[in-house]
Design a protein around this motif. Structure first.
Motif, short mmCIF file in Angstrom:
data_model
loop_
_atom_site.label_atom_id
_atom_site.label_comp_id
_atom_site.label_asym_id
_atom_site.label_seq_id
_atom_site.Cartn_x
_atom_site.Cartn_y
_atom_site.Cartn_z
N THR A 134 0.83 -1.20 0.00
CA THR A 134 0.00 0.00 0.00
C THR A 134 0.87 1.24 0.00
OG1 THR A 134 -1.66 -1.19 1.31
CG2 THR A 134 -1.89 1.20 1.15
N THR A 135 0.67 2.11 -0.98
CA THR A 135 1.42 3.36 -1.05
C THR A 135 0.73 4.43 -0.22
OG1 THR A 135 0.21 4.14 -2.99
CG2 THR A 135 2.20 2.81 -3.39
N THR A 189 3.95 12.58 -8.53
CA THR A 189 2.90 12.51 -7.53
C THR A 189 2.78 13.86 -6.86
OG1 THR A 189 2.21 11.52 -5.44
CG2 THR A 189 4.56 11.61 -5.86
N ARG A 196 6.05 10.56 -0.56
CA ARG A 196 5.75 10.03 -1.90
C ARG A 196 6.40 8.68 -2.13
NH1 ARG A 196 9.65 14.24 -3.50
NH2 ARG A 196 7.93 15.64 -3.95
N TRP A 197 7.47 8.37 -1.37
CA TRP A 197 8.19 7.12 -1.57
C TRP A 197 7.72 6.01 -0.64
CZ3 TRP A 197 11.20 7.20 -5.75
CH2 TRP A 197 11.69 8.44 -6.19
N TRP A 198 6.94 6.35 0.36
CA TRP A 198 6.62 5.39 1.42
C TRP A 198 5.64 4.33 0.94
CZ3 TRP A 198 2.06 4.18 4.10
CH2 TRP A 198 2.22 3.41 5.27
N LYS A 199 5.83 3.10 1.42
CA LYS A 199 4.86 2.02 1.28
C LYS A 199 4.65 1.41 2.66
CE LYS A 199 5.82 0.77 -3.53
NZ LYS A 199 6.22 -0.32 -4.46
#
Length: 216
Positions: A134-135, A189, A196-199
């Motif tokens: 999940t982003t 994004t 913006r890079w996190w999952k």
């Protein structure tokens, strides 16, 4: 403001802020939808390690902070609208950091109650429970326990990113040091650096939860 004035104003405002107070205000903001209170934590997290520095030309403005030597005037009314409507949208701009924290210092600073702390813990638990792929852009619906709309929840996630509560190994936010403007890698994004890079697989950083929110 000139570049040097903007940086000096941000640093001066940060120096006057009690870190525990901005964390407490963030926690209270979740249930009350006081977005002006929520914003202060993002500005503090970005500004706390902002170094004093001369203008250094980068890809756009100063490579360190992003300001131009003499920036286009910015409306205080516009900044206040952004702060109260979404919880801020320019936390990486030293001029906004200075404005936001100065306004925060003139506002009665609330103390979280049990309900506030419980809601903050629910937010963190929901983020921990997301499937690994999940982003951040898709994490908002998991936070529907927080009153508000999608744009407010996006800013909420961005503030957690600035604090390093949501981070990746390569993109760690501002918790332990200032990330220079030219080093905040761009991506297609609307979300801010570093969220913006996190999952979800990157998890929630409990060290930074304790550092900024004290609800662990």
């Amino acid at each position: 403001m000139t570049h040097d004035e903007g940086v000096a104003a941000a640093r001066a405002a940060v120096a006057r802020v009690d870190p525990a107070a901005v964390g407490a205000a963030f926690v209270v903001s979740l249930a009350t939808r006081r977005l002006d209170l929520r914003s202060a934590l993002g500005s503090y997290a970005v500004g706390r390690h902002l170094p004093e520095h001369p203008f250094r030309q980068g890809m756009a403005g100063c490579r360190v902070c992003g300001l131009y030597e003499r920036d286009t005037p910015i409306s205080v009314t516009e900044l206040d609208h952004e702060r109260r409507t979404w919880g801020g949208v320019r936390h990486e701009d030293p001029r906004y950091v200075a404005f936001d924290l100065t306004e925060f210092l003139s506002t009665p600073q609330p103390v979280p109650g049990e309900r506030d702390v419980a809601l903050c813990r629910s937010v963190l638990a929901a983020l921990r429970a997301l499937p690994p792929a999940t982003t951040a852009a898709k994490a908002g619906p998991a936070l529907r326990m927080v009153p508000g709309n999608k744009h407010e929840r996006d800013v909420l996630l961005e503030i957690l990113g600035y604090c390093g509560i949501l981070q990746t190994d390569a993109h760690r936010g501002f918790a332990d040091g200032f990330v220079e403007h030219d080093d905040r890698a761009q991506r297609n994004t609307d979300l801010a650096y570093p969220i913006r890079w996190w999952k979800a697989g990157d998890g929630v950083n409990d060290t930074n939860v304790a550092r900024f929110l004290a609800v662990a």
